[in-house]
Design a protein around this motif. Sequence first.
Motif, short mmCIF file in Angstrom:
data_model
loop_
_atom_site.label_atom_id
_atom_site.label_comp_id
_atom_site.label_asym_id
_atom_site.label_seq_id
_atom_site.Cartn_x
_atom_site.Cartn_y
_atom_site.Cartn_z
N MET A 1 0.71 -1.03 -0.23
CA MET A 1 -0.04 0.04 -0.19
C MET A 1 0.73 1.19 0.02
O MET A 1 1.94 1.21 0.82
N SER A 2 0.51 2.22 -0.82
CA SER A 2 1.15 3.42 -0.90
C SER A 2 0.49 4.48 0.11
O SER A 2 -0.55 4.20 0.52
N ARG A 3 1.36 5.53 0.53
CA ARG A 3 0.66 6.51 1.17
C ARG A 3 -0.25 7.29 0.44
O ARG A 3 -0.29 7.64 -0.55
N VAL A 4 -1.19 7.88 1.43
CA VAL A 4 -2.18 8.64 0.95
C VAL A 4 -1.66 9.97 0.64
O VAL A 4 -0.35 10.44 1.05
N TRP A 5 -2.05 10.61 -0.56
CA TRP A 5 -1.70 11.92 -1.24
C TRP A 5 -2.67 12.73 -0.64
O TRP A 5 -3.75 13.18 -0.86
N SER A 6 -1.95 13.58 0.62
CA SER A 6 -2.82 14.47 1.15
C SER A 6 -2.31 15.98 0.96
O SER A 6 -1.40 16.10 0.70
N GLY A 7 -3.25 16.70 1.10
CA GLY A 7 -2.95 18.33 0.81
C GLY A 7 -4.28 19.28 1.04
O GLY A 7 -5.18 18.83 1.50
N GLY A 8 -3.89 20.50 0.53
CA GLY A 8 -5.07 21.61 0.81
C GLY A 8 -4.69 22.75 0.16
O GLY A 8 -3.49 22.93 -0.37
N CYS A 9 -5.19 23.89 0.54
CA CYS A 9 -5.10 25.06 0.02
C CYS A 9 -3.96 25.87 1.09
O CYS A 9 -3.76 25.37 2.07
N ALA A 10 -3.65 27.36 0.76
CA ALA A 10 -2.84 27.96 1.55
C ALA A 10 -3.51 28.09 2.87
O ALA A 10 -2.60 28.19 3.79
N CYS A 11 -4.63 28.48 3.01
CA CYS A 11 -5.33 28.84 4.31
C CYS A 11 -5.66 27.72 5.20
O CYS A 11 -5.97 27.79 6.20
N GLY A 12 -5.94 26.47 4.56
CA GLY A 12 -6.20 25.17 5.11
C GLY A 12 -7.72 25.00 5.25
O GLY A 12 -8.13 23.94 5.75
N ALA A 13 -8.32 25.78 4.57
CA ALA A 13 -10.06 25.67 4.59
C ALA A 13 -10.19 24.53 3.96
O ALA A 13 -11.37 23.61 4.01
N LEU A 14 -9.47 24.20 2.62
CA LEU A 14 -9.64 23.16 1.72
C LEU A 14 -8.75 22.13 1.97
O LEU A 14 -7.46 22.47 1.95
N ARG A 15 -9.17 20.96 2.26
CA ARG A 15 -8.33 19.94 2.53
C ARG A 15 -8.82 18.67 1.42
O ARG A 15 -9.98 18.55 1.33
N TYR A 16 -7.75 17.82 1.24
CA TYR A 16 -8.07 16.51 0.46
C TYR A 16 -7.37 15.45 0.75
O TYR A 16 -6.13 15.62 1.22
N GLU A 17 -7.51 14.09 0.70
CA GLU A 17 -6.94 13.05 0.84
C GLU A 17 -7.41 12.01 -0.62
O GLU A 17 -8.55 11.84 -0.72
N ILE A 18 -6.21 11.67 -1.00
CA ILE A 18 -6.51 10.89 -2.33
C ILE A 18 -5.52 9.40 -2.03
O ILE A 18 -4.58 9.55 -1.68
N THR A 19 -6.35 8.27 -2.31
CA THR A 19 -5.75 7.08 -1.77
C THR A 19 -5.20 6.35 -3.26
O THR A 19 -4.35 5.47 -3.08
N GLY A 20 -5.52 6.93 -4.49
CA GLY A 20 -5.01 6.23 -5.34
C GLY A 20 -3.75 6.90 -5.82
O GLY A 20 -3.12 7.64 -5.12
N GLU A 21 -3.14 6.33 -7.07
CA GLU A 21 -1.97 7.01 -7.63
C GLU A 21 -2.18 7.70 -8.67
O GLU A 21 -3.05 7.67 -9.43
N PRO A 22 -1.12 8.74 -8.77
CA PRO A 22 -1.20 9.70 -10.11
C PRO A 22 -1.09 8.77 -11.35
O PRO A 22 -0.25 8.04 -11.51
N ARG A 73 -11.45 25.19 -13.36
CA ARG A 73 -10.31 25.48 -12.29
C ARG A 73 -11.12 25.60 -11.02
O ARG A 73 -11.79 26.71 -11.12
N HIS A 74 -10.66 24.76 -9.99
CA HIS A 74 -11.33 24.78 -8.67
C HIS A 74 -10.28 25.27 -7.54
O HIS A 74 -9.28 24.87 -7.78
N PHE A 75 -10.80 26.32 -6.91
CA PHE A 75 -9.91 27.20 -5.99
C PHE A 75 -10.54 27.13 -4.65
O PHE A 75 -11.69 26.94 -4.78
N CYS A 76 -9.75 27.51 -3.62
CA CYS A 76 -10.30 27.90 -2.44
C CYS A 76 -11.13 29.13 -2.16
O CYS A 76 -10.51 30.01 -2.67
N ARG A 77 -12.42 29.00 -1.70
CA ARG A 77 -13.07 30.12 -1.64
C ARG A 77 -12.68 31.15 -0.66
O ARG A 77 -12.89 32.46 -1.13
N THR A 78 -11.90 30.78 0.12
CA THR A 78 -11.26 31.94 1.02
C THR A 78 -9.88 32.36 0.92
O THR A 78 -9.70 33.69 0.64
#
Length: 136
Positions: A1-22, A73-78
């Motif tokens: 199993m590979s590690r989750v690809w996690s991340g988010g926007c600069a302010c932290g309001a938007l977060r994601y976790e991706i379990t697949g591989e690019p 193009r999807h961006f953080c609203r904040t």
Amino acid sequence: MSRVWSGGCACGALRYEITGEPIVMTDCQCLDCQSESGTGHASHLVFPSKDVTIPEVATGWEMTADSGKKKTRHFCRTCGSPVFMTFAATPDILTVRAASLDEPERYRPQMVTYASRGWAWDHLDPNVPKFAKMPG
Ligand SMILES: [Zn+2]
Ligand SMILES: [Zn+2]
């Protein structure tokens, strides 16, 4: 199993976790990525859409690409950080921005797209294959 690809926007309001591989990782020097990022290129990880949930705190705007195809193009609203891009013609894939990752060092560009639009001041790794437009 590979590690989750996690991340988010600069302010932290938007977060994601991706379990697949690019599927592929690309630097894009198209004029749209330039004007939207404010610099010479944007760095994208392409994932299967089924592996990614775009959070509700994201908002998007649709544009017509060079190719005539629509993309959103999807961006953080904040804070406005660009994070995702989706494509009307190919809804089964989407992109995630490399610098939105919690571990941006995991990004390994495999190609440069729209290198014909790149500027001398945006010098990219000469060992990464360059395509004048979009390959394929
Ligand atoms: Zn934000
Ligand atoms: Zn682009």
